[in-house]
Design a protein around this motif. Structure first.
Motif, PDB file in Angstrom:
ATOM      1  N   VAL A   1       0.846  -1.185   0.000  1.00 11.81           N
ATOM      2  CA  VAL A   1       0.000   0.000   0.000  1.00 11.81           C
ATOM      3  C   VAL A   1       0.885   1.239   0.000  1.00 11.81           C
ATOM      4  O   VAL A   1       1.933   1.268   0.631  1.00 11.81           O
ATOM      5  CB  VAL A   1      -0.917   0.010   1.242  1.00 11.81           C
ATOM      6  CG1 VAL A   1      -1.710   1.307   1.335  1.00 11.81           C
ATOM      7  CG2 VAL A   1      -1.858  -1.174   1.204  1.00 11.81           C
ATOM      8  N   ARG A   2       0.464   2.282  -0.690  1.00  5.82           N
ATOM      9  CA  ARG A   2       1.231   3.530  -0.708  1.00  5.82           C
ATOM     10  C   ARG A   2       1.440   4.050   0.701  1.00  5.82           C
ATOM     11  O   ARG A   2       0.520   4.121   1.498  1.00  5.82           O
ATOM     12  CB  ARG A   2       0.477   4.589  -1.539  1.00  5.82           C
ATOM     13  CG  ARG A   2       1.212   5.908  -1.635  1.00  5.82           C
ATOM     14  CD  ARG A   2       0.531   6.800  -2.649  1.00  5.82           C
ATOM     15  NE  ARG A   2      -0.838   7.119  -2.279  1.00  5.82           N
ATOM     16  CZ  ARG A   2      -1.165   8.118  -1.467  1.00  5.82           C
ATOM     17  NH1 ARG A   2      -0.231   8.873  -0.926  1.00  5.82           N
ATOM     18  NH2 ARG A   2      -2.432   8.364  -1.186  1.00  5.82           N
ATOM     19  N   ARG A   3       2.639   4.423   1.039  1.00  2.35           N
ATOM     20  CA  ARG A   3       2.954   4.916   2.372  1.00  2.35           C
ATOM     21  C   ARG A   3       2.248   6.242   2.637  1.00  2.35           C
ATOM     22  O   ARG A   3       2.027   7.028   1.718  1.00  2.35           O
ATOM     23  CB  ARG A   3       4.471   5.107   2.536  1.00  2.35           C
ATOM     24  CG  ARG A   3       5.235   3.784   2.566  1.00  2.35           C
ATOM     25  CD  ARG A   3       4.802   2.943   3.759  1.00  2.35           C
ATOM     26  NE  ARG A   3       5.563   1.709   3.849  1.00  2.35           N
ATOM     27  CZ  ARG A   3       5.191   0.561   3.327  1.00  2.35           C
ATOM     28  NH1 ARG A   3       4.069   0.472   2.658  1.00  2.35           N
ATOM     29  NH2 ARG A   3       5.932  -0.514   3.468  1.00  2.35           N
ATOM     30  N   PRO A   4       1.883   6.512   3.882  1.00  2.00           N
ATOM     31  CA  PRO A   4       1.160   7.744   4.195  1.00  2.00           C
ATOM     32  C   PRO A   4       1.960   8.988   3.827  1.00  2.00           C
ATOM     33  O   PRO A   4       3.168   9.035   3.979  1.00  2.00           O
ATOM     34  CB  PRO A   4       0.939   7.651   5.711  1.00  2.00           C
ATOM     35  CG  PRO A   4       1.897   6.611   6.195  1.00  2.00           C
ATOM     36  CD  PRO A   4       2.127   5.674   5.065  1.00  2.00           C
TER      37      PRO A   4
ATOM     38  N   THR B   1     -13.379   9.719   5.864  1.00  2.00           N
ATOM     39  CA  THR B   1     -12.678  10.619   4.940  1.00  2.00           C
ATOM     40  C   THR B   1     -11.441  11.217   5.601  1.00  2.00           C
ATOM     41  O   THR B   1     -10.359  11.283   4.996  1.00  2.00           O
ATOM     42  CB  THR B   1     -13.613  11.751   4.483  1.00  2.00           C
ATOM     43  OG1 THR B   1     -14.728  11.192   3.790  1.00  2.00           O
ATOM     44  CG2 THR B   1     -12.880  12.724   3.566  1.00  2.00           C
ATOM     45  N   HIS B   2     -11.589  11.641   6.870  1.00  4.27           N
ATOM     46  CA  HIS B   2     -10.450  12.199   7.603  1.00  4.27           C
ATOM     47  C   HIS B   2      -9.373  11.138   7.848  1.00  4.27           C
ATOM     48  O   HIS B   2      -8.171  11.420   7.769  1.00  4.27           O
ATOM     49  CB  HIS B   2     -10.923  12.774   8.942  1.00  4.27           C
ATOM     50  CG  HIS B   2     -11.799  13.975   8.781  1.00  4.27           C
ATOM     51  ND1 HIS B   2     -12.615  14.448   9.781  1.00  4.27           N
ATOM     52  CD2 HIS B   2     -11.998  14.816   7.725  1.00  4.27           C
ATOM     53  CE1 HIS B   2     -13.275  15.509   9.355  1.00  4.27           C
ATOM     54  NE2 HIS B   2     -12.908  15.754   8.117  1.00  4.27           N
ATOM     55  N   ILE B   3      -9.815   9.913   8.160  1.00  2.00           N
ATOM     56  CA  ILE B   3      -8.866   8.814   8.394  1.00  2.00           C
ATOM     57  C   ILE B   3      -8.066   8.533   7.122  1.00  2.00           C
ATOM     58  O   ILE B   3      -6.838   8.404   7.151  1.00  2.00           O
ATOM     59  CB  ILE B   3      -9.620   7.544   8.857  1.00  2.00           C
ATOM     60  CG1 ILE B   3     -10.166   7.734  10.276  1.00  2.00           C
ATOM     61  CG2 ILE B   3      -8.694   6.321   8.809  1.00  2.00           C
ATOM     62  CD1 ILE B   3     -11.162   6.673  10.694  1.00  2.00           C
ATOM     63  N   TYR B   4      -8.774   8.441   5.987  1.00  2.00           N
ATOM     64  CA  TYR B   4      -8.080   8.187   4.721  1.00  2.00           C
ATOM     65  C   TYR B   4      -7.054   9.282   4.439  1.00  2.00           C
ATOM     66  O   TYR B   4      -5.923   9.007   4.017  1.00  2.00           O
ATOM     67  CB  TYR B   4      -9.080   8.140   3.558  1.00  2.00           C
ATOM     68  CG  TYR B   4     -10.097   7.028   3.612  1.00  2.00           C
ATOM     69  CD1 TYR B   4      -9.937   5.925   4.444  1.00  2.00           C
ATOM     70  CD2 TYR B   4     -11.238   7.076   2.805  1.00  2.00           C
ATOM     71  CE1 TYR B   4     -10.875   4.910   4.483  1.00  2.00           C
ATOM     72  CE2 TYR B   4     -12.179   6.056   2.832  1.00  2.00           C
ATOM     73  CZ  TYR B   4     -12.002   4.979   3.676  1.00  2.00           C
ATOM     74  OH  TYR B   4     -12.932   3.981   3.706  1.00  2.00           O
TER      75      TYR B   4
ATOM     76  N   GLY C   1      -3.141   8.649   4.272  1.00  2.53           N
ATOM     77  CA  GLY C   1      -2.677   8.669   2.893  1.00  2.53           C
ATOM     78  C   GLY C   1      -3.176   7.499   2.073  1.00  2.53           C
ATOM     79  O   GLY C   1      -2.464   6.978   1.214  1.00  2.53           O
ATOM     80  N   VAL C   2      -4.410   7.071   2.347  1.00  2.00           N
ATOM     81  CA  VAL C   2      -4.992   5.934   1.632  1.00  2.00           C
ATOM     82  C   VAL C   2      -6.324   6.356   1.022  1.00  2.00           C
ATOM     83  O   VAL C   2      -6.792   7.478   1.235  1.00  2.00           O
ATOM     84  CB  VAL C   2      -5.194   4.731   2.574  1.00  2.00           C
ATOM     85  CG1 VAL C   2      -3.850   4.279   3.151  1.00  2.00           C
ATOM     86  CG2 VAL C   2      -6.157   5.078   3.717  1.00  2.00           C
TER      87      VAL C   2
ATOM     88  N   ALA D   1      -9.737  -1.103   3.146  1.00  2.00           N
ATOM     89  CA  ALA D   1      -8.709  -2.140   3.262  1.00  2.00           C
ATOM     90  C   ALA D   1      -7.330  -1.527   3.474  1.00  2.00           C
ATOM     91  O   ALA D   1      -6.556  -1.974   4.331  1.00  2.00           O
ATOM     92  CB  ALA D   1      -8.712  -3.029   2.017  1.00  2.00           C
ATOM     93  N   ALA D   2      -7.021  -0.494   2.701  1.00  4.41           N
ATOM     94  CA  ALA D   2      -5.721   0.160   2.832  1.00  4.41           C
ATOM     95  C   ALA D   2      -5.601   0.863   4.180  1.00  4.41           C
ATOM     96  O   ALA D   2      -4.523   0.868   4.786  1.00  4.41           O
ATOM     97  CB  ALA D   2      -5.528   1.168   1.696  1.00  4.41           C
TER      98      ALA D   2
END
Length: 208
Positions: free
Chosen positions: A138-141, A183-186, A190-191, A195-196
């Motif tokens: 997964v892309r890093r934050p 939305t704030h968590i994503y 940075g996801v 799942a990410a």
């Protein structure tokens, strides 16, 4: 609402055991069993289950190939992988193929039951081991902003496979508020999806 389930595993004893466990749940109905991925796709087209509980490594047709074929055919069943294997190749291949959830066979019964419910609601559920492995892909934050206490609560429930509506009920907030928290968590992690978010949270120690 009844959740119709197809159980797929090449070991009859395991398959029967999983089917019996799920059939004992009031809102579950096990509508069929299959011994490999090819048979699973054929039965899914006929039986139209809500959820397919799918092993991965099976002679005569793997679970990953079956997930790909289900999506290719446009069949609506969501797939919950239930397997012994948690290697990178198995985990990533299954998720990329379109599996909604991924649990290991040593998961407690209550985790499996919750996983089926979450999968039926199209909510991602991952075992901690699997989430950790998936995180490496997964892309890093992009930022290190800390999650608030309420955001952690929401993320913990997401990791358990809890649908948004149930999260809202448990936390006594509206479903729209839950979506705002997500939305704030994503953004903070940075996801872009559940799942990410769960995978990254396990990797960073936010979830234990």
């Amino acid at each position: 609402m009844t959740i119709r389930i197809l159980v797929v595993d090449d070991h009859p004893v395991v398959r029967d055991g999983v089917a019996a466990t799920l059939a004992a749940v009031e809102e579950f109905e096990v509508v069929g069993q299959a011994g490999n991925g090819v048979e699973a796709v054929r039965l899914a087209a006929v039986l139209d289950p809500d959820v397919i509980v799918m092993d991965l490594r099976m002679p005569g047709g793997s679970g990953v190939d079956a997930v790909r074929e289900l999506h290719r055919r446009g069949l609506r069943a969501a797939v919950l992988v239930l397997t012994t294997y948690d290697t990178d190749s198995d985990t990533v291949a299954a998720i990329e193929a379109g599996a909604t959830g991924y649990l290991l066979k040593d998961a407690p019964t209550e985790t499996l039951v919750a996983g089926v419910r979450a999968t039926a609601a199209r909510e991602t559920v991952l075992s901690p081991t699997v989430a950790t492995r998936l995180a490496s892909h997964v892309r890093r934050p992009s930022r290190s902003a800390a999650l608030s206490a309420r955001e952690r609560e929401v993320l913990t429930l997401v990791a358990r496979g809890t649908p948004n509506r149930a999260i809202a009920q448990e936390l006594f907030v509206s479903e729209a508020t839950v979506k705002t928290h997500l939305t704030h968590i994503y953004d903070k992690l940075g996801v872009t999806d559940r799942a990410a978010a769960v995978a990254t949270a396990y990797e960073q120690g936010i979830l234990g």
